[in-house]
Design a protein around this motif. Sequence first.
Motif, mmCIF file in Angstrom:
data_model
loop_
_atom_site.group_PDB
_atom_site.id
_atom_site.type_symbol
_atom_site.label_atom_id
_atom_site.label_comp_id
_atom_site.label_asym_id
_atom_site.label_seq_id
_atom_site.Cartn_x
_atom_site.Cartn_y
_atom_site.Cartn_z
ATOM 1 N N PHE A 225 0.736 -1.347 -0.123
ATOM 2 C CA PHE A 225 0.096 0.084 -0.101
ATOM 3 C C PHE A 225 1.016 1.306 0.116
ATOM 4 O O PHE A 225 1.648 1.299 0.853
ATOM 5 C CB PHE A 225 -0.926 -0.003 1.024
ATOM 6 N N ASP A 226 0.632 2.209 -1.016
ATOM 7 C CA ASP A 226 1.779 3.275 -1.201
ATOM 8 C C ASP A 226 0.588 4.656 -0.663
ATOM 9 O O ASP A 226 -0.317 4.817 -1.299
ATOM 10 C CB ASP A 226 2.086 3.656 -2.651
ATOM 11 N N VAL A 227 1.042 5.079 0.566
ATOM 12 C CA VAL A 227 0.022 6.036 1.044
ATOM 13 C C VAL A 227 0.308 7.394 0.139
ATOM 14 O O VAL A 227 1.702 7.924 0.492
ATOM 15 C CB VAL A 227 0.355 6.310 2.624
ATOM 16 N N SER A 228 -0.177 7.845 -0.645
ATOM 17 C CA SER A 228 0.041 8.762 -1.645
ATOM 18 C C SER A 228 -0.688 10.018 -1.459
ATOM 19 O O SER A 228 -0.057 11.139 -2.020
ATOM 20 C CB SER A 228 -0.061 8.315 -2.959
ATOM 21 N N HIS A 229 -1.567 10.063 -0.578
ATOM 22 C CA HIS A 229 -2.335 11.802 -0.532
ATOM 23 C C HIS A 229 -3.250 11.271 0.505
ATOM 24 O O HIS A 229 -3.375 10.306 1.132
ATOM 25 C CB HIS A 229 -3.172 11.740 -1.997
ATOM 26 N N THR A 230 -3.821 12.641 0.986
ATOM 27 C CA THR A 230 -4.789 12.551 2.019
ATOM 28 C C THR A 230 -6.122 12.546 1.365
ATOM 29 O O THR A 230 -6.121 12.793 0.328
ATOM 30 C CB THR A 230 -4.517 13.937 3.055
ATOM 31 N N ALA A 231 -6.987 12.265 2.297
ATOM 32 C CA ALA A 231 -8.245 12.375 1.955
ATOM 33 C C ALA A 231 -9.343 12.521 2.818
ATOM 34 O O ALA A 231 -8.928 11.978 4.030
ATOM 35 C CB ALA A 231 -8.832 11.090 1.056
ATOM 36 N N PRO A 232 -10.447 13.227 2.776
ATOM 37 C CA PRO A 232 -11.417 13.516 4.161
ATOM 38 C C PRO A 232 -11.855 12.091 4.547
ATOM 39 O O PRO A 232 -12.016 11.155 3.534
ATOM 40 C CB PRO A 232 -12.566 14.112 3.572
ATOM 41 N N ASP A 233 -12.172 11.858 5.868
ATOM 42 C CA ASP A 233 -12.733 10.400 6.122
ATOM 43 C C ASP A 233 -13.753 10.563 7.246
ATOM 44 O O ASP A 233 -13.295 11.090 8.566
ATOM 45 C CB ASP A 233 -11.337 9.622 6.574
ATOM 46 N N ARG A 234 -14.765 10.313 6.679
ATOM 47 C CA ARG A 234 -15.869 10.544 7.939
ATOM 48 C C ARG A 234 -16.386 9.234 8.279
ATOM 49 O O ARG A 234 -17.285 8.816 9.115
ATOM 50 C CB ARG A 234 -17.111 11.256 7.322
ATOM 51 N N SER A 235 -15.610 7.923 7.885
ATOM 52 C CA SER A 235 -16.031 6.586 8.298
ATOM 53 C C SER A 235 -15.634 6.307 9.757
ATOM 54 O O SER A 235 -14.796 7.207 10.269
ATOM 55 C CB SER A 235 -15.363 5.731 7.385
ATOM 56 N N ARG A 236 -16.020 5.462 10.295
ATOM 57 C CA ARG A 236 -15.888 4.935 11.642
ATOM 58 C C ARG A 236 -15.867 3.448 11.822
ATOM 59 O O ARG A 236 -16.330 2.921 10.909
ATOM 60 C CB ARG A 236 -16.487 5.949 12.936
ATOM 61 N N VAL A 237 -15.328 3.116 12.920
ATOM 62 C CA VAL A 237 -15.446 1.686 13.451
ATOM 63 C C VAL A 237 -15.970 1.634 14.571
ATOM 64 O O VAL A 237 -15.420 1.800 15.624
ATOM 65 C CB VAL A 237 -13.896 0.830 13.244
ATOM 66 N N PRO A 238 -17.362 1.566 14.924
ATOM 67 C CA PRO A 238 -18.027 1.595 15.951
ATOM 68 C C PRO A 238 -17.634 0.391 16.879
ATOM 69 O O PRO A 238 -17.196 -0.549 16.619
ATOM 70 C CB PRO A 238 -19.602 1.533 15.500
ATOM 71 N N ALA A 239 -17.895 0.637 18.348
ATOM 72 C CA ALA A 239 -17.183 -0.463 19.145
ATOM 73 C C ALA A 239 -18.250 -1.714 19.201
ATOM 74 O O ALA A 239 -17.925 -2.625 19.557
ATOM 75 C CB ALA A 239 -17.382 0.130 20.632
ATOM 76 N N GLU A 240 -19.550 -1.493 18.463
ATOM 77 C CA GLU A 240 -20.338 -2.660 18.573
ATOM 78 C C GLU A 240 -20.780 -2.704 17.072
ATOM 79 O O GLU A 240 -21.374 -1.872 16.176
ATOM 80 C CB GLU A 240 -21.581 -2.277 19.271
ATOM 81 N N LEU A 241 -20.782 -4.084 16.544
ATOM 82 C CA LEU A 241 -21.097 -4.065 15.061
ATOM 83 C C LEU A 241 -22.270 -4.837 14.933
ATOM 84 O O LEU A 241 -23.126 -4.365 14.611
ATOM 85 C CB LEU A 241 -19.980 -4.899 14.463
ATOM 86 N N ALA A 242 -22.464 -6.228 15.247
ATOM 87 C CA ALA A 242 -23.525 -7.227 14.999
ATOM 88 C C ALA A 242 -23.762 -8.035 16.115
ATOM 89 O O ALA A 242 -22.782 -8.967 16.361
ATOM 90 C CB ALA A 242 -23.709 -7.450 13.823
ATOM 91 N N PRO A 243 -24.752 -8.178 17.070
ATOM 92 C CA PRO A 243 -24.674 -9.086 17.932
ATOM 93 C C PRO A 243 -24.881 -10.517 17.266
ATOM 94 O O PRO A 243 -25.323 -10.645 16.462
ATOM 95 C CB PRO A 243 -26.031 -8.945 18.568
ATOM 96 N N ALA A 244 -23.900 -11.297 18.176
ATOM 97 C CA ALA A 244 -24.087 -12.923 17.665
ATOM 98 C C ALA A 244 -25.076 -13.674 18.913
ATOM 99 O O ALA A 244 -24.573 -13.848 19.888
ATOM 100 C CB ALA A 244 -22.812 -13.495 17.899
ATOM 101 N N PRO A 245 -26.194 -13.740 18.346
ATOM 102 C CA PRO A 245 -26.950 -14.566 19.085
ATOM 103 C C PRO A 245 -26.543 -16.070 19.612
ATOM 104 O O PRO A 245 -25.942 -16.675 18.877
ATOM 105 C CB PRO A 245 -28.360 -14.896 18.399
#
Length: 494
Positions: A342-362
Motif C-alpha cells: 500500500f503506497d500512502v500517496s495522498h490525504t482524503a477526508p474520512d468520515r467513516s468510523r469503526v463503531p465499538a459494537e457491530l452486530a450481535p451474535a445470538p
Amino acid sequence: MPFGESNPPSRRAVLKGAGVLGGAAVLSAAAGPAARAGAAPAGRRRAPGAPVPEPFSVPLTVPPVAKPARERVVDGVRTAYYDWKIREAEAEILPGVKTKVLTYDGAFPGPTIKARTGGAVYVTHTNALSTDTVVHLHGGIVAPEDDGHPHDVIKPGASRTYFYPNKQRGSTMWYHDHTHHMEAELAFRGLAGAYVLEDPAEAALGLPSGEYDVPLLIRDARFDEKGQLVFEMMDIANRQTLLVNGRPQPYMRVAARKYRFRLINGSNLRYFTLRLDKGGDLIQIGSDGGLLPAPVPEATVAFSPGERVDVVVDFSKYPVGTQVVLVNDQADSETTKQVMRFDVSHTAPDRSRVPAELAPAPSLGKPDAEREVTMSYDPEQGMFVMDGKVYDPARVDQEVEFGATETWKVVNKDAAPPVPHNVHLHGVHFQVLERDGQPVSGHEAGWKDTVSIPPNGGHVTLKARFDHHRGLYLYHCHLLDHASMGMMAQMKIG
Ligand code: C2O
Ligand code: CU
Ligand code: CU
C-alpha cells in the motif's frame, strides 16, 4: 512414504476424466501429490517458472462490478438478473504476457456481484467451455438446487440459472467452480470471483464504503516459462506467485484514511498469516458470515483457503509517502513473503468510523445432536477421506433433522505427514466453540462457514442450526486439491 512419487492407480482412475483442460498436466499431477499443504516438501525441486515481475511493480486492479442485464421489482423484491458466459479468455497477469485462463464472463478473477440483503439475484451461466462446470456461491444460504452441487453440472453449450435470495446478513462471499474432481483445477484456472452482500443494517454503522471498500482475492499460482498457468495436484511448492485480484504482488495507491478490505483466501492450498510491515493493526470487523459482534484489532490475521476476513486499515497513522507492505508470516519461500504494498500517496477526508459494537451474535442454545467427523489422508487409496470414505455423490453421510441445532466435532487425524485441513459446510453458518479445547478469537469468533483444523489430532467443535432449507448439501475440506481427491461428504437436511 504416503506422499512420495508413487502412482496409485486409484488416483489415476479418479482423475481419468480430467484431461480436458490440461491434458497431460492433469494426469501427471495425479502421479505426484507431493506436498503437504502449507509447506514445501523436503527434496522436491521447484520447476522452472515464468519470469515474474519485481514485487510491487504492477498496480492492483479491482475486479469489475457486474452490471445486471435487467432489474425488476418482483412481488416487491428488487431483483437483478445477470447473464454470463463461462469461457476461455486471455488475461494479462504478468506484464506483457497473455495467459490463457477460464473466466466468468471474460474477467480474471470473475466480476464482483454486489447484492443487497433483501434483494434477489438470478445468475444465468452459459457454459462455453469444452468441459462440465458447476457454480457454487460459497457462504450463500440458498436452496439445494441453486447451491452448485457437484452432480448438477452445466454441460458444454448448456445454461443454468441460479437463484440467490440474499435473505441473510451482509457478508463477503465468493463464487467458484464445484465440478466433481475438477473444482481444484477449474478454480485455479480462474473460475472464482467475489460476491459482496451489502446490508442496510450495516450501512448505518458508517464503516468505510464506496471506493474505500475493496475486495482483495488473494491466491497463489504457478506459471511456466511462457507465462501459462500450470496446474498439478498438491503442487503448493511450485505455486510461488502470489496474486491479488489476479495481479502479481501488486501495489495500491491509498489515501491516508480508513479502508475496508474484504480479504478472500482464494488459494487451493495456501494458508496466510497477514501483517503490515510498518506495524499497525488489521482491525477485524467481519468473518465468513458477516460482521463480528465487535471489532478486533490485531497485528496479524490468519486464514485458510475459502475463508474471508473483513478488516479495516487506518492509513492516516502513516505520513504521506509511506509504503506499507502486507507481508505473509506463513511463507514457504522468499517469493511468498510479500503479498502486496500500500503506497500512502495522498490525504482524503474520512468520515467513516469503526463503531465499538457491530452486530450481535445470538446464542444458538442447547444442541439437539452431536456428531463427530474425521478427516485424513488414506495412503492405501491415495485419496483424502472423510470418516474413512472417499466422496460419493450417491451416498448420504449425515442425516440432519431440519431445524435442529447441532454440534460437530471435526478432527484432523493426519500426523505423518501432518497435513493441515479445514472444514466448510454448505447451506449454513456456524459458530466455533473451541479448537483443541481453547476458545477461538478474532475473526474466528464470528459467524463462519469454513474453519481451519490443524493436524496431529487437532479438532474444532462447531455449532449450527440447520433451519434454512431441506435437501442435500456438501461439507468438505476447502483445500480444493484435497476436495478434488475425495475429501468431501454430504448431509441430508430434512
Ligand atoms: Cu467454497 Cu463447497 O465450497
Ligand atoms: Cu461453499
Ligand atoms: Cu484437506
